[in-house]
Design a protein around this motif. Structure first.
Motif, PDB file in Angstrom:
ATOM      1  N   THR A  99      -8.240 -12.415   5.258  1.00 58.22           N
ATOM      2  CA  THR A  99      -8.676 -11.340   4.022  1.00 58.22           C
ATOM      3  C   THR A  99      -9.793 -10.493   4.405  1.00 58.22           C
ATOM      4  O   THR A  99     -10.926 -11.002   4.723  1.00 58.22           O
ATOM      5  CB  THR A  99      -9.009 -12.315   2.872  1.00 58.22           C
ATOM      6  N   VAL A 100      -9.836  -9.247   4.319  1.00 57.20           N
ATOM      7  CA  VAL A 100     -10.689  -8.470   4.350  1.00 57.20           C
ATOM      8  C   VAL A 100     -11.493  -7.859   2.928  1.00 57.20           C
ATOM      9  O   VAL A 100     -10.727  -7.545   2.350  1.00 57.20           O
ATOM     10  CB  VAL A 100     -10.282  -7.155   5.185  1.00 57.20           C
ATOM     11  N   PHE A 102     -13.854  -5.850   0.757  1.00 54.69           N
ATOM     12  CA  PHE A 102     -14.443  -4.623   0.870  1.00 54.69           C
ATOM     13  C   PHE A 102     -15.837  -4.612  -0.155  1.00 54.69           C
ATOM     14  O   PHE A 102     -15.350  -4.695  -1.332  1.00 54.69           O
ATOM     15  CB  PHE A 102     -13.891  -3.171   0.760  1.00 54.69           C
ATOM     16  N   ARG A 117      -8.490   1.886   2.595  1.00 53.36           N
ATOM     17  CA  ARG A 117      -7.658   1.194   1.932  1.00 53.36           C
ATOM     18  C   ARG A 117      -6.137   1.421   2.066  1.00 53.36           C
ATOM     19  O   ARG A 117      -5.164   0.837   2.299  1.00 53.36           O
ATOM     20  CB  ARG A 117      -8.069   1.365   0.317  1.00 53.36           C
ATOM     21  N   ARG A 121      -3.503  -0.749   3.857  1.00 50.96           N
ATOM     22  CA  ARG A 121      -2.557  -1.072   2.966  1.00 50.96           C
ATOM     23  C   ARG A 121      -1.274  -1.788   3.460  1.00 50.96           C
ATOM     24  O   ARG A 121      -0.718  -1.100   4.199  1.00 50.96           O
ATOM     25  CB  ARG A 121      -2.055  -0.156   1.800  1.00 50.96           C
ATOM     26  N   THR A 126      -6.187  -7.297   1.583  1.00 53.57           N
ATOM     27  CA  THR A 126      -7.557  -6.730   1.499  1.00 53.57           C
ATOM     28  C   THR A 126      -8.169  -7.155  -0.172  1.00 53.57           C
ATOM     29  O   THR A 126      -7.034  -7.394  -0.986  1.00 53.57           O
ATOM     30  CB  THR A 126      -7.735  -5.402   1.830  1.00 53.57           C
ATOM     31  N   HIS A 128     -10.754  -5.419  -3.025  1.00 57.30           N
ATOM     32  CA  HIS A 128     -11.777  -4.460  -3.297  1.00 57.30           C
ATOM     33  C   HIS A 128     -12.143  -4.922  -4.517  1.00 57.30           C
ATOM     34  O   HIS A 128     -11.487  -5.156  -5.414  1.00 57.30           O
ATOM     35  CB  HIS A 128     -10.956  -3.213  -3.367  1.00 57.30           C
TER      36      HIS A 128
END
Length: 379
Positions: A99-100, A102, A117, A121, A126, A128
C-alpha cells in the motif's frame, strides 16, 4: 481586536506588499494585455471544465486521537489494468501487495497528487488522505474552543498513524509526502518507530525539510523576510479571527493572489494555465484561520533525528531546483543523512513539482516502487 493589533497587522501587510512586488508587477503587466472580464471568464471555464482533481476512490474516515474525522480514499489494484500502462511504468512485472500512502502539503489536499494517482491507479494499492482541516477532512477538534491546542507536526504524525490503522492495517507500506506531508512522515517515524521497522519498505520525500525553515528567505531580501517573520504569526492570528472579512478581501484581490501562487508554486514559464488554476483553487480553498493555525508549527519543526528510522530503507528525495518554499538544499540534506537515498533535483521546477513536471515525479516514484519490491524483479 485592539488598535495595537490592527497597527501591527497594517505594518505587516505593508511589508508583505513590498515583498510581493515582483509578483504584483507581473500581474500589472498582464493587466495591460488581458482584460479583467476575460480573465474571470477563463477562470470560471477552468473551474467548470478542468479535469484535474476529478480522480476519486473508495472513501473512508479515520478518527484522530482528538476525535477529528480524517477523510481518505483508497484505490485498489485492478487486475484489468495490466497491459500497456503497467508495461510503460514497470516493464512486465506484476505489482506485489504493497500500500502506497500519499500525504499532501500545507494549504493543499489529496488532489495535489492528481497526476501520480492517475498514473498508478489500478497498478498498486494507494491511499490518499486529507490532513486535518484540509480538503474533505474535518476541522481539527483540538483547535476549537477556549481550550484550543496548537497544531504540531507531531499531531499530524499521529493523524497519519490513524489513517494507516484504518485504511492499511496490515501489509507493507510505502510512504510518500510532499512538503508538510513529508514532515508528517518524519513525525510518524519519531513517534512510532516500531511501525516503520515492521511495515515500511520505502519512503518518498518530495519538496520537504527536516527543519531550519526559519532560515528560508523565499527568494526575497533577508532583512525584509526577518521583519515579516517576526510579526506574521500575530498578524495571521488577527486575520484568522476575522476570517469572513479576510476571505472577501482575498477574493477581491484574486489576480494578485494568483500571481503569488504561481511565483511560489512553479518555476516554468510555460506551466499549463489549467494546472496553475488547479493549484490556485486548492490553495484558495484553505480558510485563513486554518492557514493561521498551522503556520507556527513550521518554525518549531525539527525532525532530523527521526530520519534515522529510514536509514536502512530505499528512499527517494526529490525537489525542484527553484523551490522557494522548501529549497532543494533541504532535500539534499535529507539525502546526505540517508545513505540509500536517491537524490533527484528536477530542473526548472518549483515547490509544486509533482504538478509542474508530473512525468519526472511519477517515473521516480515508479522506480522507488520497483526498488522496494512493489513491482518484483523477474515477476
Amino acid at each position: 481586536m485592539g488598535d495595537d493589533t490592527w497597527r501591527r497587522a497594517g505594518w505587516a501587510g505593508a511589508a508583505i506588499g513590498v515583498l510581493a512586488a515582483g509578483a504584483a508587477a507581473g500581474v500589472a503587466v498582464e493587466r495591460l494585455t488581458v482584460g479583467r472580464s476575460v480573465r474571470e471568464k477563463a477562470r470560471l471555464a477552468l473551474d467548470a471544465e478542468g479535469p484535474y482533481g476529478a480522480v476519486r476512490g473508495t472513501s473512508g474516515r479515520a478518527l484522530a486521537e482528538d476525535g477529528t474525522e480524517l477523510y481518505y480514499e483508497v484505490d485498489e489494484v485492478d487486475p484489468a489494468v495490466a497491459g500497456p500502462r503497467r508495461r510503460r511504468l514497470f516493464g512486465r512485472r506484476a505489482p506485489a501487495p504493497v500500500t502506497v500512502v500519499f500525504s499532501h502539503g500545507y494549504c493543499l489536499n489529496q488532489d495535489s497528487w492528481h497526476f501520480q494517482r492517475a498514473a498508478l491507479r489500478g497498478l498498486v494499492r494507494t491511499v490518499h488522505w486529507d490532513q486535518r482541516s484540509h480538503g474533505r477532512s474535518a476541522r481539527g477538534v483540538a483547535q476549537a474552543g477556549p481550550d484550543a491546542v496548537p497544531v504540531s507536526i507531531d499531531m499530524l504524525g499521529r493523524d497519519l498513524k490513524a489513517v494507516i490503522d484504518a485504511a492499511a492495517p496490515e501489509g507493507p507500506l510505502v510512504l510518500i509526502g510532499h512538503s508538510m506531508g513529508g514532515m508528517t512522515i518524519m513525525a510518524l517515524a519519531g513517534l512510532f518507530p516500531d511501525l516503520v521497522r515492521e511495515r515500511v519498505v520505502g519512503v518518498g520525500f518530495v519538496g520537504t525539510s527536516t527543519g531550519r525553515l526559519g532560515e528560508v528567505t523565499y527568494g526575497l531580501p533577508t532583512a525584509g523576510v526577518n521583519a515579516v517573520r517576526r510579526v506574521l504569526p500575530g498578524v495571521l492570528r488577527a486575520l484568522g479571527s476575522q476570517a469572513e472579512l479576510v476571505e472577501r478581501g482575498r477574493r477581491a484581490t484574486a489576480d494578485l493572489f494568483a500571481g503569488l501562487i504561481k511565483r511560489y508554486s512553479f518555476s516554468s514559464k510555460d506551466v499549463d494555465p489549467a494546472v496553475a488554476r488547479f493549484a490556485e483553487r486548492m490553495i484558495e480553498s484553505t480558510p485563513i484561520d486554518v492557514v493561521a493555525e498551522f503556520y507556527p508549527a513550521f518554525a518549531e519543526h525539527d525532525k532530523t533525528a527521526a530520519l534515522a528510522a529510514f536509514r536502512e530503507l530505499p528512499v527517494l528525495a526529490l525537489a525542484g531546483d527553484h523551490d522557494l518554499v522548501t529549497p532543494s538544499s533541504h532535500t539534499e540534506a535529507i539525502a546526505d543523512l540517508l545513505p540509500d537515498a536517491e537524490l533527484v533535483i528536477v530542473p526548472d521546477a518549483g515547490h509544486l513539482v509533482m504538478l509542474e513536471h508530473p512525468e519526472a515525479v511519477t517515473d521516480r516514484i515508479a522506480d522507488l516502487l520497483g526498488r522496494v519490491g512493489a513491482v518484483p524483479v523477474g515477476g
